[in-house]
Design an enzyme around this catalytic site. Sequence first.
Site, short mmCIF file in Angstrom:
data_model
loop_
_atom_site.label_atom_id
_atom_site.label_comp_id
_atom_site.label_asym_id
_atom_site.label_seq_id
_atom_site.Cartn_x
_atom_site.Cartn_y
_atom_site.Cartn_z
CB SER A 71 -0.96 0.00 1.19
OG SER A 71 -2.03 -0.88 0.96
CE LYS A 74 -4.34 1.47 -0.69
NZ LYS A 74 -4.64 0.65 0.47
CB SER A 132 -4.15 1.51 4.12
OG SER A 132 -3.37 1.19 3.00
CE LYS A 249 -1.26 4.09 2.84
NZ LYS A 249 -1.16 2.85 3.66
#
Length: 299
Positions: A71, A74, A132, A249
Amino acid sequence: MKIDIQGLRVRRAAGVAVTTGALLASGALYAVPAQAAAAPSIVAKGGYVMNNANGKSLYTKAADTRRSTGSTTKIMTAKVVLAQKSLNLDSKVTIQKAYSDYIVSKNASSARLIVGDKVTVRQLLYGLMLPSGCDAAYALADKFGSGTTRSARVKSFIGKMNSEAKKLGLKNTHFDSFDGIGNGSNYSTPRDLTKIASSAMKNSTFRSIVKTKKYTAKTKTKTGSTRTMAPWTNTNTLLNSYSGTIGVKTGSGSVSKYCLVFAATRNGKTVIGTVLASSSAAQREKDAKKLLGYGFGKI
């Protein structure tokens, strides 16, 4: 009584030389270089840290080896959205059943968006980056891709992600998904991901989102009433455990293992970096802390 003043001075000078880590030899003073801090050992298979101010590398471990990114993908999803011309963060997106079906079929992380609700682009970005949410990622790709069908719009959006990577001059990054749940061709490197994050952090909205620990969205239902969503908590636990953390992140998956793109500011200096394929959520945090401490020690 005679005192050898000159000899005393020499002995004193020699004493000072020894206590300050220097050597007096053949009448000349030679400085002993300070011992540099050893680069830390991390569990993650790949790592990279740089000085965010000038892009100087501070640490590398398999920094240019391509790996699945989970993720952390993202970050680019958000970057593409925020790069749209005349972007209205308060424009609303209606949540489609397709987004809900997708997260169920993929057993994916979710922002728990409710079909039929109208959610602003700003709220979707928080849903994307904090919990997320792959449903939020799908909604954004559908909204900001081009085409007459959903699949065409998603393909278009992923194309924009790859175009952004090319603009940044990244040779070891490719996206085949909007959320990191790839089809075999979704990869990047610690160095490339760090550069993507550094570029994204130039946007004030992005910076505000990724440093937020918790966010509560108020959406509009089908009937026009207001729904207060359950709070979204940031999966980046560094925000709570490492002073000065400002983002960025997390990522995880069966192939990517545990990843973290991180950034922190102390005394006006910002260190930014990435660890890929660590062994657990706790370990990726430990790896990141080691690299941050080492990075701050070098700038």
